[in-house]
Motif scaffolding. Structure first.
Motif, PDB file in Angstrom:
ATOM      1  N   CYS A  32       0.826  -1.218   0.000  1.00 19.35           N
ATOM      2  CA  CYS A  32       0.000   0.000   0.000  1.00 19.35           C
ATOM      3  C   CYS A  32       0.855   1.260   0.000  1.00 19.35           C
ATOM      4  O   CYS A  32       0.527   2.240  -0.683  1.00 19.35           O
ATOM      5  N   ASN A  33       1.959   1.247   0.757  1.00 14.34           N
ATOM      6  CA  ASN A  33       2.837   2.414   0.789  1.00 14.34           C
ATOM      7  C   ASN A  33       3.428   2.694  -0.585  1.00 14.34           C
ATOM      8  O   ASN A  33       3.535   3.850  -1.013  1.00 14.34           O
ATOM      9  N   GLU A  34       3.827   1.615  -1.296  1.00 11.79           N
ATOM     10  CA  GLU A  34       4.388   1.782  -2.639  1.00 11.79           C
ATOM     11  C   GLU A  34       3.333   2.312  -3.600  1.00 11.79           C
ATOM     12  O   GLU A  34       3.610   3.187  -4.430  1.00 11.79           O
ATOM     13  N   LEU A  35       2.109   1.797  -3.471  1.00 12.88           N
ATOM     14  CA  LEU A  35       1.018   2.260  -4.328  1.00 12.88           C
ATOM     15  C   LEU A  35       0.701   3.730  -4.075  1.00 12.88           C
ATOM     16  O   LEU A  35       0.502   4.512  -5.016  1.00 12.88           O
ATOM     17  N   LEU A  36       0.689   4.126  -2.806  1.00 12.20           N
ATOM     18  CA  LEU A  36       0.436   5.523  -2.456  1.00 12.20           C
ATOM     19  C   LEU A  36       1.543   6.436  -2.978  1.00 12.20           C
ATOM     20  O   LEU A  36       1.277   7.518  -3.509  1.00 12.20           O
ATOM     21  N   LYS A  37       2.780   5.988  -2.828  1.00 10.40           N
ATOM     22  CA  LYS A  37       3.916   6.781  -3.296  1.00 10.40           C
ATOM     23  C   LYS A  37       3.857   6.996  -4.803  1.00 10.40           C
ATOM     24  O   LYS A  37       3.998   8.120  -5.301  1.00 10.40           O
ATOM     25  N   LEU A  38       3.617   5.907  -5.540  1.00 13.41           N
ATOM     26  CA  LEU A  38       3.550   6.011  -7.000  1.00 13.41           C
ATOM     27  C   LEU A  38       2.342   6.836  -7.445  1.00 13.41           C
ATOM     28  O   LEU A  38       2.424   7.575  -8.429  1.00 13.41           O
ATOM     29  N   ASN A  39       1.238   6.709  -6.709  1.00 10.41           N
ATOM     30  CA  ASN A  39       0.047   7.486  -7.054  1.00 10.41           C
ATOM     31  C   ASN A  39       0.301   8.979  -6.896  1.00 10.41           C
ATOM     32  O   ASN A  39      -0.124   9.794  -7.721  1.00 10.41           O
ATOM     33  N   ASP A  40       1.021   9.344  -5.802  1.00 13.85           N
ATOM     34  CA  ASP A  40       1.360  10.755  -5.595  1.00 13.85           C
ATOM     35  C   ASP A  40       2.281  11.263  -6.706  1.00 13.85           C
ATOM     36  O   ASP A  40       2.122  12.390  -7.204  1.00 13.85           O
ATOM     37  N   GLU A  41       3.268  10.424  -7.098  1.00  9.52           N
ATOM     38  CA  GLU A  41       4.172  10.822  -8.176  1.00  9.52           C
ATOM     39  C   GLU A  41       3.416  10.971  -9.496  1.00  9.52           C
ATOM     40  O   GLU A  41       3.672  11.905 -10.265  1.00  9.52           O
ATOM     41  N   LYS A  42       2.486  10.043  -9.754  1.00 14.54           N
ATOM     42  CA  LYS A  42       1.676  10.101 -10.982  1.00 14.54           C
ATOM     43  C   LYS A  42       0.816  11.359 -11.005  1.00 14.54           C
ATOM     44  O   LYS A  42       0.667  12.009 -12.050  1.00 14.54           O
ATOM     45  N   LYS A  43       0.247  11.699  -9.852  1.00 19.66           N
ATOM     46  CA  LYS A  43      -0.596  12.888  -9.775  1.00 19.66           C
ATOM     47  C   LYS A  43       0.196  14.140 -10.152  1.00 19.66           C
ATOM     48  O   LYS A  43      -0.276  14.992 -10.912  1.00 19.66           O
ATOM     49  N   LEU A  44       1.419  14.249  -9.626  1.00 22.09           N
ATOM     50  CA  LEU A  44       2.269  15.402  -9.941  1.00 22.09           C
ATOM     51  C   LEU A  44       2.636  15.420 -11.422  1.00 22.09           C
ATOM     52  O   LEU A  44       2.635  16.475 -12.063  1.00 22.09           O
TER      53      LEU A  44
END
Length: 274
Positions: A196-208
């Motif tokens: 979940c932490n990896e998914l959240l991290k990548l999601n934040d990067e994708k959003k930016l």
């Protein structure tokens, strides 16, 4: 029960990681500065708490505001850390308490909150929940809520109101923390944490990245100035679409789609916190 800790000290910060803290309650209920999963990471030392400029200023002006409350209400409020006698998972670091008179205070420093209190004669929801958490932990009878900010004349303006205990809200808070503990702190869920932490991290990067891409696309369309363009691997083009408003057509003609034309399907999805 009073805990012999100084607010802001390293020992206090470490002790808070294992407790359900009043300042975190709004976040657990989805209206605070952090998401619930971020609170879980804070407790594991993997995420830094959000600290706004208003919070920093609040620490600076808190003693001055507390002294004004003491004078106005004839109290002897002093900062104190308390843990609930009913459930020692719950902690409250009170900005001030007069135990003899069974009164505590909560102090905020925010122009927006100041204006909200003046207009509504009550705290905004996130601070109301924090105060009710403090009522539960301290078991004191009264709360004085004080909000200050530096006005246009560079003077400290303060608004005071009294807030009453709300047992229904306290029950809601207790249930929310129980759910948080089950969802985020239960050892059975640790296996999910890394994924979940990896998914959240990548999601934040994708959003930016998505935001940056959209900004560049708008700049490219503006630069094309109404003309099609293709070079350097980028194409700017115009599209024309024709769509049918089936919903309005059916309504205007008083029609319904027969049941045999509906098809059902099942799928699974993943929703990532923003």
């Amino acid at each position: 029960m009073i805990v012999d800790l100084i607010q802001g000290s390293h020992e206090w910060l470490e002790y808070r990681k294992s407790k359900f803290n009043a300042s975190e309650t709004p976040s657990i209920l989805g209206i605070g500065f952090n998401k619930p999963y971020q609170i879980a990471l804070i407790k594991k030392g993997k995420f830094k708490p959000f600290i706004s400029e208003a919070m920093r200023q609040g620490n600076q002006y808190e003693p001055m505001i507390r002294e004004q409350i003491n004078q106005k209400y004839n109290l002897e409020l002093e900062p104190v850390v308390m843990v609930s006698d009913d459930d020692d998972r719950f902690l409250a670091s009170l900005d001030g308490a007069d135990l003899d008179k069974k009164v505590f205070c909560e102090i905020k420093f925010s122009k927006n909150e100041f204006e909200y209190v003046k207009a509504n004669d009550k705290p905004s929801d996130k601070y109301y929940y924090q105060i009710q958490h403090q009522f539960y932990v301290s078991n004191l009878s009264r709360c004085i809520y004080a909000v200050g900010y530096i006005d246009d004349n560079f003077e400290l303006s303060i608004s005071h109101i009294e807030v009453s205990r709300d047992d229904e809200t306290i029950d809601k808070i207790k249930k929310a923390w129980d759910k948080f503990e089950k969802d985020y702190l239960n050892a059975d869920n640790y296996a999910w944490e890394s994924l979940c932490n990896e998914l959240l991290k990548l999601n934040d990067e994708k959003k930016l990245l998505d935001e940056k891409i959209e900004k560049l696309k708008k700049e490219a369309i503006k630069k094309a100035d109404g003309k099609e363009f293709s070079a350097f691997g980028v194409t700017i083009y115009k599209t024309t679409r024709k769509t049918a408003d089936y919903k309005t057509f059916l309504a205007d003609n008083n029609l319904e789609i027969p049941a045999n034309y509906y098809k059902s399907s099942e799928s699974w999805g993943v929703r990532v916190a923003n």
